[in-house]
Design an enzyme around this catalytic site. Sequence first.
Site, short mmCIF file in Angstrom:
data_model
loop_
_atom_site.label_atom_id
_atom_site.label_comp_id
_atom_site.label_asym_id
_atom_site.label_seq_id
_atom_site.Cartn_x
_atom_site.Cartn_y
_atom_site.Cartn_z
N TYR A 96 7.20 -3.79 1.21
CA TYR A 96 7.06 -2.83 0.40
C TYR A 96 6.66 -3.34 -1.03
CZ TYR A 96 8.86 1.74 -0.73
OH TYR A 96 9.11 3.33 -0.82
N SER A 191 8.15 -6.05 7.75
CA SER A 191 8.68 -5.19 7.28
C SER A 191 7.94 -4.52 7.22
CB SER A 191 9.45 -5.66 5.45
OG SER A 191 9.76 -4.48 4.68
N GLN A 192 7.13 -3.76 6.13
CA GLN A 192 6.19 -3.11 5.28
C GLN A 192 5.27 -3.56 6.21
OE1 GLN A 192 4.71 -0.29 1.50
NE2 GLN A 192 3.49 -2.50 1.55
N ASP A 277 20.30 -6.54 10.29
CA ASP A 277 18.90 -6.18 9.76
C ASP A 277 19.27 -4.68 9.62
OD1 ASP A 277 16.99 -5.16 8.29
OD2 ASP A 277 15.71 -6.00 9.44
N HIS A 317 17.35 -8.38 6.89
CA HIS A 317 15.87 -8.06 6.66
C HIS A 317 15.45 -9.60 6.35
CE1 HIS A 317 12.74 -5.45 6.78
NE2 HIS A 317 12.59 -5.46 5.69
#
Length: 338
Positions: A96, A191-192, A277, A317
């Site tokens: 992201y 992630s994204q 996370d 994360h």
Amino acid sequence: MSLFDLPLAELETYAPTLDEPDDLDTFWTTTLAASRAAGGDLAETVHVERVETGLDLVTVDDVTFPGFGGHPIKAWLVRPARPDGPLPAVVEFIGYGGGRGLAHEHLVWAAAGFAHLVVDTRGQGSRWGTGGGTPDPVGSGPATPGFLTRGIEDPHDHYYRRVFTDGVRAVDALRSLPGIDPARVSVAGTSQGGGISIAVAGLSEGLVAAMPDVPFLSHFRRAVEITDRDPYGEIRQYLAVHRDAEDTVFRTLSYLDVALLARRATAPALFSVALMDATCPPSTVYAAFNGWGAKAVAAAQAGPVERQIDVYRYNDHEGGQGYRFAQQRAWLRTHAST
């Protein structure tokens, strides 16, 4: 951060009830067909330009391909300078706010004998890293800062409809290029990027593997309810202002929920999750992992699609970070050997 989500034993069997739209498959079939038509013949619309990097052991191409609506999307294609036949490939999607960065930052997969397509994310690339080069020419109605609520009033207008389509088209474009083995293409991201890789695995045919790390964009309602962090916090902030929009918001997001798209995947998957996370909570990751391939299996009346998850108990994360490559390379060798 401490352990805050479900215990691991419960995560391993976590199978939430998700609101799946009746027309989810039609929505995506229509979306992809329209963008493929708009993109034209890939032999003519994928542009590849060699980049001089001063690196002798790899070649780098600046690739532009037609994404959603035929919009131009940028990517780096990095591969061994002297390949021995058509190459297996990894298509990577970015976290992201980041972009494809600089070409020399992406060398490990090429060093391992793979072609590596690093796909820019439209409209992003200025929050961390070394930049991106792909605009998003589509506007949005009222939204919070960030990307998650852009077009939140209608799934046809939502930002991630465009991004997921770009991801599928990246696979299409790579398969059209000489020197690539179209039967040995895998997808990956963190992630994204992990969320996009799940979506692409659910919407593309014939992938050999998917490698989502600490994925975003899964089980939206659960994420909004148990974490205050952005990007999921963007949804909470939007609903704090638009107090009567809850049903509309979550209906729109149901078309983009990768926990639902994961059920349509047919490729083997190697996930990772971090149990501390608070950005992408573990239960949201397991919602996608535990449902992986379920709909495809039911349709084919076949055995389960192969899936594996690596657990980082004490990480937030950041997850496995540099530890992931060795795990992924060893696992991918069994599915797309070089």
